[in-house]
Design a protein around this motif. Structure first.
Motif, PDB file in Angstrom:
ATOM      1  N   ALA A   1       0.830  -1.213   0.000  1.00 32.61           N
ATOM      2  CA  ALA A   1       0.000   0.000   0.000  1.00 32.61           C
ATOM      3  C   ALA A   1       0.860   1.257   0.000  1.00 32.61           C
ATOM      4  N   HIS A   2       1.907   1.270   0.812  1.00 34.70           N
ATOM      5  CA  HIS A   2       2.771   2.446   0.855  1.00 34.70           C
ATOM      6  C   HIS A   2       3.603   2.570  -0.420  1.00 34.70           C
ATOM      7  N   GLY A   3       4.024   1.440  -0.977  1.00 37.92           N
ATOM      8  CA  GLY A   3       4.755   1.490  -2.243  1.00 37.92           C
ATOM      9  C   GLY A   3       3.912   2.101  -3.349  1.00 37.92           C
ATOM     10  N   TYR A   4       2.649   1.697  -3.414  1.00 37.36           N
ATOM     11  CA  TYR A   4       1.731   2.269  -4.409  1.00 37.36           C
ATOM     12  C   TYR A   4       1.569   3.775  -4.194  1.00 37.36           C
ATOM     13  N   ALA A   5       1.259   4.173  -2.966  1.00 39.79           N
ATOM     14  CA  ALA A   5       1.010   5.593  -2.675  1.00 39.79           C
ATOM     15  C   ALA A   5       2.264   6.432  -2.901  1.00 39.79           C
ATOM     16  N   LEU A   6       3.414   5.922  -2.466  1.00 37.05           N
ATOM     17  CA  LEU A   6       4.661   6.676  -2.614  1.00 37.05           C
ATOM     18  C   LEU A   6       5.115   6.759  -4.062  1.00 37.05           C
ATOM     19  N   GLY A   7       4.597   5.892  -4.903  1.00 43.07           N
ATOM     20  CA  GLY A   7       4.909   5.942  -6.319  1.00 43.07           C
ATOM     21  C   GLY A   7       3.874   6.694  -7.137  1.00 43.07           C
ATOM     22  N   SER A   8       2.836   7.177  -6.479  1.00 48.53           N
ATOM     23  CA  SER A   8       1.780   7.882  -7.216  1.00 48.53           C
ATOM     24  C   SER A   8       1.440   9.200  -6.520  1.00 48.53           C
ATOM     25  N   PHE A   9       0.361   9.258  -5.800  1.00 49.23           N
ATOM     26  CA  PHE A   9      -0.092  10.543  -5.261  1.00 49.23           C
ATOM     27  C   PHE A   9       0.778  11.102  -4.141  1.00 49.23           C
ATOM     28  N   PHE A  10       1.660  10.291  -3.561  1.00 51.16           N
ATOM     29  CA  PHE A  10       2.616  10.786  -2.571  1.00 51.16           C
ATOM     30  C   PHE A  10       4.037  10.867  -3.140  1.00 51.16           C
ATOM     31  N   ALA A  11       4.198  10.738  -4.450  1.00 48.20           N
ATOM     32  CA  ALA A  11       5.530  10.659  -5.059  1.00 48.20           C
ATOM     33  C   ALA A  11       6.387  11.898  -4.834  1.00 48.20           C
ATOM     34  N   ASP A  12       5.776  13.059  -4.712  1.00 44.88           N
ATOM     35  CA  ASP A  12       6.543  14.296  -4.535  1.00 44.88           C
ATOM     36  C   ASP A  12       6.341  14.916  -3.155  1.00 44.88           C
ATOM     37  N   THR A  13       5.892  14.117  -2.209  1.00 43.20           N
ATOM     38  CA  THR A  13       5.613  14.662  -0.883  1.00 43.20           C
ATOM     39  C   THR A  13       6.870  14.838  -0.057  1.00 43.20           C
ATOM     40  N   ARG A  14       6.706  15.674   0.936  1.00 44.05           N
ATOM     41  CA  ARG A  14       7.737  15.853   1.959  1.00 44.05           C
ATOM     42  C   ARG A  14       7.064  15.568   3.291  1.00 44.05           C
ATOM     43  N   LEU A  15       7.616  14.643   4.049  1.00 45.53           N
ATOM     44  CA  LEU A  15       7.099  14.281   5.366  1.00 45.53           C
ATOM     45  C   LEU A  15       8.110  14.735   6.408  1.00 45.53           C
ATOM     46  N   VAL A  16       7.640  15.526   7.362  1.00 45.75           N
ATOM     47  CA  VAL A  16       8.522  16.070   8.401  1.00 45.75           C
ATOM     48  C   VAL A  16       7.934  15.723   9.763  1.00 45.75           C
ATOM     49  N   ALA A  17       8.743  15.101  10.594  1.00 42.72           N
ATOM     50  CA  ALA A  17       8.310  14.781  11.951  1.00 42.72           C
ATOM     51  C   ALA A  17       8.420  16.012  12.837  1.00 42.72           C
TER      52      ALA A  17
END
Length: 147
Positions: free
Chosen positions: A51-67
């Motif tokens: 699920a994360h591989g799919y999302a990170l390769g599509s709609f989250f591909a250009d995201t920035r996640l900051v803790a």
């Protein structure tokens, strides 16, 4: 797997930023559970990674996640982690850039040999100005009962 619960959130963020669904999945036990922000429930490492591989390769591909703030509660061979995360760069269904989001992710980790793996995760969006959801004819709406 991480060597210490303190390393879990940085490893999660690093896997996200590397767009590495398998690496993110490797942070979880084989029989782990992960519930996402809309209630999709993945019930093992392979499903979490896929699920994360799919999302990170599509709609989250250009995201920035900051803790942001991270709180870790240790109880012998168990650790509970709450982490505030900021997400930017998500692509909306129409192809435009979605606005920023903030979430709180909760993780339950257990000691497994020399390291730690997550056995459970819950991702909850932070909705400013709201205290609950109300179900109606058009779906859920974030609402605030306070005056």
């Amino acid at each position: 797997m991480v060597s210490d619960p303190d390393a879990f959130v940085p490893a999660f963020v690093a896997a996200w930023m590397a767009r590495d669904g398998a690496g993110l999945g490797a942070l979880f036990a084989e029989d782990a559970d992960f519930v996402n922000v809309v209630g999709i429930w993945w019930e093992d490492r392979a499903a979490i990674a896929r699920a994360h591989g799919y999302a990170l390769g599509s709609f989250f591909a250009d995201t920035r996640l900051v803790a942001g703030r991270v709180k870790i509660r240790r109880m012998n061979d168990v650790a509970v982690i709450h982490a505030r995360m900021a997400l930017t760069g998500q692509v909306a269904p129409d192809g435009t850039r979605a606005g920023p989001r903030t979430a709180i992710l909760s993780f339950v980790l257990t000691r497994q040999g020399d390291g730690w793996l997550a056995v459970s995760a819950q991702n909850t969006d932070v909705v400013p100005g709201a205290e609950t959801h109300v179900a109606g004819d058009t779906g859920l709406k974030a609402r605030d009962y306070r005056q």
